[in-house]
Design an enzyme around this catalytic site. Structure first.
Site, mmCIF file in Angstrom:
data_model
loop_
_atom_site.group_PDB
_atom_site.id
_atom_site.type_symbol
_atom_site.label_atom_id
_atom_site.label_comp_id
_atom_site.label_asym_id
_atom_site.label_seq_id
_atom_site.Cartn_x
_atom_site.Cartn_y
_atom_site.Cartn_z
ATOM 1 N N GLY A 143 -5.880 2.990 18.408
ATOM 2 C CA GLY A 143 -4.819 2.488 17.550
ATOM 3 C C GLY A 143 -4.064 3.625 16.882
ATOM 4 O O GLY A 143 -4.497 4.795 16.935
ATOM 5 N N GLY A 201 -16.195 -4.858 11.195
ATOM 6 C CA GLY A 201 -15.545 -4.230 10.052
ATOM 7 C C GLY A 201 -15.933 -4.777 8.690
ATOM 8 O O GLY A 201 -15.399 -4.341 7.670
ATOM 9 N N ASN A 206 -4.895 2.057 -1.791
ATOM 10 C CA ASN A 206 -5.407 0.679 -1.922
ATOM 11 C C ASN A 206 -6.173 0.464 -3.229
ATOM 12 O O ASN A 206 -6.671 -0.630 -3.458
ATOM 13 C CB ASN A 206 -6.302 0.305 -0.731
ATOM 14 N N LYS A 241 0.798 -1.231 0.000
ATOM 15 C CA LYS A 241 0.000 0.000 0.000
ATOM 16 C C LYS A 241 0.837 1.292 0.000
ATOM 17 O O LYS A 241 0.362 2.323 -0.469
ATOM 18 C CB LYS A 241 -0.942 0.021 1.206
#
Ligand code: ATR
Length: 293
Positions: free
Chosen positions: A135, A250, A96, A75
């Site tokens: 995160g 997700g 992406n 990526k």
């Protein structure tokens, strides 16, 4: 024997470059979408090693490939091989999706567009909202930039390694004037209520764990997106729901990033109802696959 007429001489070719890539769900997702929308295209996976990435991108363009998804570990590295990059993808530092243009491929980040669609389809606006991102890796980076670019009122960042959250805060503030507070994962008691939360750590992937131990924290959340979807109901989603928050895994993000990629390649706009139907269909298929049991 059966005639197969869905792939013909004029069909466009799309695909995904990754290494490894055999586990990718994108071929099922994209071919289902192409067929549902009657798009003359076919999608497959290519296992491209890092050493072959430049030749693969160049070769794909030479072969007339319409569009590509790019996954781990390419990526970042793919960015040097493109003729242009969408500004948001450039800010995030990850691409992406490659979209064919006259002189080469352009790079986009539809992970961020998928997350945006997930909020929109659940009726939650990031504009003016208090947003918590858990995160500070690649997924958190995209989530933080989405919150900033959508005009969140206040962004809270919490990561096991505080220095990484601080670095992410500086990176976002280099592009957006947004209030950001870095807080410790172990103590989120200072955060306001009515939070929109994006769980973007890898915690809970294939295990019954959550990055937040004090489950009463989730009383402060209005809507939670956990980037993890294995197990289907993650501990984070479970805990958040048990405290009254709306929470999704997700999988929707995965489907909506794929839809966003297909929209770029084919110059189309997939309506909300079709997106929801596709997501439900693929969710059923994914959960019933033998190898996920
Ligand atoms: P991705 O690109 O998918 O986001 P990554 O860059 O490896 O993956 O980031 C993983 C994230 O999960 C990081 O924020 C990591 O925290 P650190 O920056 O402290 O490494 C977080 N993470 C992984 N394991 C964790 C754990 N056991 N507890 C808390 N956070 C964890």
């Amino acid at each position: 024997m059966q005639i197969v007429s869905t792939v013909q001489g004029q069909s466009n070719v799309c695909g995904i470059f990754g290494h490894p890539v055999g586990h990718s769900f994108s071929p099922v997702l994209q071919n289902t979408l192409f067929q549902a929308l009657n798009l003359p295209a076919v999608y497959t996976a290519f296992d491209v090693s890092p050493a072959h990435l430049p030749a693969a991108v160049q070769g794909a363009f030479a072969m007339g490939i319409l569009g590509l998804n790019i996954t781990i570990p390419h990526k970042k590295e793919v960015m040097a091989l493109l003729s242009g990059i969408d500004p948001l993808a450039a800010q995030i530092g990850a691409v992406n999706t490659l979209c064919r243009r006259e002189n080469g491929f352009w790079g986009y980040n539809t992970d961020i567009l998928g997350l945006k669609k997930c909020f929109a389809l659940h009726g939650h606006s990031l504009k003016g909202a208090s947003v918590l991102v858990l995160g500070a890796g690649g997924a958190a980076n995209a989530a933080a930039f989405l919150a900033a670019s959508e005009g969140a009122g206040h962004l809270y960042l919490a990561n096991r390694t505080r220095a990484k959250a601080e670095a992410l805060a500086s990176q976002v503030q280099a592009h957006y004037s947004i209030a950001i507070t870095v807080c410790p994962l172990e103590d989120l008691s200072a955060l306001p209520t009515d939070l929109l939360v994006i769980q973007a750590t890898s915690v809970g992937m294939g295990s019954w764990e959550s990055p937040i131990q004090d489950i009463s924290f989730w009383q402060n959340a209005r809507f939670v997106v956990d980037i993890v979807y294995t197990p289907w109901e993650t501990k984070t989603v479970h805990d958040a729901r048990s405290q009254g928050a709306e929470a999704v895994n997700g999988f929707e993000m995965l489907i909506y990033q794929g839809i966003a990629s297909a929209e770029l390649w084919h110059g189309i706009s997939v309506d909300d109802q079709t997106a929801r139907t596709l997501c439900g269909l693929l969710a059923d298929y994914y959960q019933n696959r033998k190898d996920t049991k």
